[in-house]
Design a protein around this motif. Structure first.
Motif, PDB file in Angstrom:
ATOM      1  N   GLN A  50      11.972  35.375  23.878  1.00 19.72           N
ATOM      2  CA  GLN A  50      13.364  34.860  24.201  1.00 19.72           C
ATOM      3  C   GLN A  50      13.328  34.892  25.763  1.00 19.72           C
ATOM      4  O   GLN A  50      14.061  33.913  26.474  1.00 19.72           O
ATOM      5  CB  GLN A  50      14.524  35.528  23.813  1.00 19.72           C
ATOM      6  CG  GLN A  50      15.094  34.959  22.481  1.00 19.72           C
ATOM      7  CD  GLN A  50      16.025  35.835  21.812  1.00 19.72           C
ATOM      8  OE1 GLN A  50      16.680  36.708  22.234  1.00 19.72           O
ATOM      9  NE2 GLN A  50      16.687  35.214  20.853  1.00 19.72           N
TER      10      GLN A  50
ATOM     11  N   SER B 108       9.582  42.016  30.469  1.00 18.80           N
ATOM     12  CA  SER B 108       9.285  42.478  29.118  1.00 18.80           C
ATOM     13  C   SER B 108       8.424  43.337  28.801  1.00 18.80           C
ATOM     14  O   SER B 108       8.709  44.273  27.744  1.00 18.80           O
ATOM     15  CB  SER B 108       7.931  41.478  28.650  1.00 18.80           C
ATOM     16  OG  SER B 108       7.906  39.691  28.616  1.00 18.80           O
TER      17      SER B 108
ATOM     18  N   GLN C 132      11.760  45.659  28.278  1.00 21.48           N
ATOM     19  CA  GLN C 132      12.283  45.079  27.150  1.00 21.48           C
ATOM     20  C   GLN C 132      11.624  46.630  25.986  1.00 21.48           C
ATOM     21  O   GLN C 132      11.840  46.907  25.029  1.00 21.48           O
ATOM     22  CB  GLN C 132      11.878  43.718  26.243  1.00 21.48           C
ATOM     23  CG  GLN C 132      12.551  43.011  27.015  1.00 21.48           C
ATOM     24  CD  GLN C 132      12.481  41.107  26.683  1.00 21.48           C
ATOM     25  OE1 GLN C 132      11.016  41.009  27.270  1.00 21.48           O
ATOM     26  NE2 GLN C 132      13.652  40.667  26.726  1.00 21.48           N
TER      27      GLN C 132
ATOM     28  N   LEU D  79      12.925  48.568  23.578  1.00 17.26           N
ATOM     29  CA  LEU D  79      12.794  49.069  22.241  1.00 17.26           C
ATOM     30  C   LEU D  79      12.722  49.623  21.953  1.00 17.26           C
ATOM     31  O   LEU D  79      13.041  50.419  20.936  1.00 17.26           O
ATOM     32  CB  LEU D  79      13.054  47.469  21.669  1.00 17.26           C
ATOM     33  CG  LEU D  79      13.358  46.664  22.709  1.00 17.26           C
ATOM     34  CD1 LEU D  79      12.974  44.745  21.577  1.00 17.26           C
ATOM     35  CD2 LEU D  79      15.180  46.901  21.642  1.00 17.26           C
TER      36      LEU D  79
ATOM     37  N   ALA E 289      11.755  39.305  21.469  1.00 16.68           N
ATOM     38  CA  ALA E 289      12.736  39.648  22.921  1.00 16.68           C
ATOM     39  C   ALA E 289      12.564  39.271  23.877  1.00 16.68           C
ATOM     40  O   ALA E 289      12.618  38.300  24.582  1.00 16.68           O
ATOM     41  CB  ALA E 289      12.524  41.319  23.096  1.00 16.68           C
TER      42      ALA E 289
END
Length: 360
Positions: free
Chosen positions: A177, A220, A223, A227, A174
């Motif tokens: 990307q 980030s 994320q 997650l 993630a």
């Protein structure tokens, strides 16, 4: 009208990429990774433990040495402590403990707990199960049934499992990307002339760039938190984090993939070409960088490519610091950091050379 539609369709470069080149690339990559040219493309590195010399252990050791897909870190058996140390350090894929007596009724297999559901672990178990079946077939009816006992050891907490391996790989994916696709604004601002006009203002381009990097760190961080919460609360993942090591890996990895995204923006004249290159780069790294499964299951001709991919070392760094609680005082940590830094610096240099800041 047919001629007009034909020309408009095949003059579009995106049609050639997404409709022709991309499907062919998918086919080639999947066949290379999952198809394989023969059953011998799979190899596993093992360690043998022989608690005591006996005829059954010697026969099994001789038979195991005849299996072509098995390689051994040591040609001679080692102690159980040494073998487990190799397994925890991921120097071997599995440990086989030979029977202690000639009348023993089991063969012991040790696997890494975090990779118990990986294809390599399943393949090793399948091969040994076949050996056990052959032993049972050869034995007389009075003999006890021979069994395979599988145990799992972990470099971190004993509660760790494959979910933790997958979670940390997806976190690395993630963040990568976000860096690869995060430079689309640079392409669009250059295309519509906004970047050229911004350069003419008193605004500092350095601060403009730092602002963009700060946003990527925030994205980030979101994320990671999201997650991790999903993995822990919904799927029972376990976190055993070394905070200083994780922060360094996180910072270096985020900057490195932002640099790679900047390099892609330097080569892109349109948003379509940028997304095409970013998608291609992301797709290749996704399947050969150890995100979903151990790279040891890849064919031998794919492994060299996996060993130079930045996502391989970012996923390893995230995994080591979040799952194994490995700190900065080990060579693997600095190898991960060094390769990611090299990718980031080289990408920024190349991007700076090819990115035209004043192009309308």
């Amino acid at each position: 009208m047919f001629a007009a539609q034909f020309k408009m369709t095949f003059r579009d470069k995106n049609v050639w990429f997404w409709s022709i080149f991309y499907p062919v690339l998918l086919l080639v990559i999947f066949i290379m990774i999952f198809g394989g040219s023969s059953g011998g493309s799979f190899t596993a590195k093992l360690a043998l433990v022989e608690p005591a010399s006996n005829t059954l252990a010697e026969d099994l050791r001789s038979g195991l040495k005849q299996i072509d897909v098995f390689e051994y870190k040591s040609e001679t058996p080692v102690s159980r402590e040494k073998a487990e140390e190799w397994l925890k350090d991921r120097d071997v894929d599995a440990v086989i403990v030979l029977p202690q007596t000639k009348d023993a009724s089991s063969l012991e297999l040790l696997l890494n707990k975090e990779k118990q559901n990986s294809p390599s672990s399943q393949a090793i178990q399948s091969i040994l199960n076949n050996i056990v079946l052959q032993l049972n077939s050869a034995a007389s009816g009075a003999a006890p049934a021979f069994t395979l006992k599988t145990e799992f050891v972990s470099a971190g907490s004993e509660e760790l499992k494959y979910t933790d391996f997958l979670l940390t790989g997806l976190i690395a994916l993630a963040i990568s990307q976000a860096g690869l696709f995060g430079m689309v604004s640079m392409v669009e601002m250059r295309r519509n002339g906004l970047l050229k006009r911004l350069i003419l203002t008193p605004a500092s381009m350095g601060l403009f760039g730092l602002g963009g990097i700060a946003v990527k760190f925030i994205l980030s961080a979101i994320q990671i938190v999201l997650l991790t919460l999903i993995g822990v609360l919904a799927f029972g993942a376990h976190i055993n984090m070394n905070v200083p090591a994780f922060l360094i890996v996180f910072i270096v990895g985020t900057l490195s993939f932002a640099g790679i995204g900047f390099m892609l923006a330097g080569f892109s004249k349109t948003m379509e070409s940028y997304f095409g290159m970013a998608n291609l780069t992301s797709f290749i790294m996704m399947f050969i960088s150890g995100v979903f499964f151990d790279i040891n299951v890849l064919p031998s001709y794919i492994k060299p490519l996996a060993n130079v991919m930045p996502l391989t070392y970012f996923a390893n760094g995230i995994r080591d610091s979040m799952v194994y609680d490995l700190g900065m005082m080990n060579a693997t940590f600095w190898m991960n950091i060094g390769i990611m830094l090299a990718w980031g610096l080289v990408s920024v240099i190349i991007g700076s050379k090819f990115y035209n800041w004043k192009q309308p």
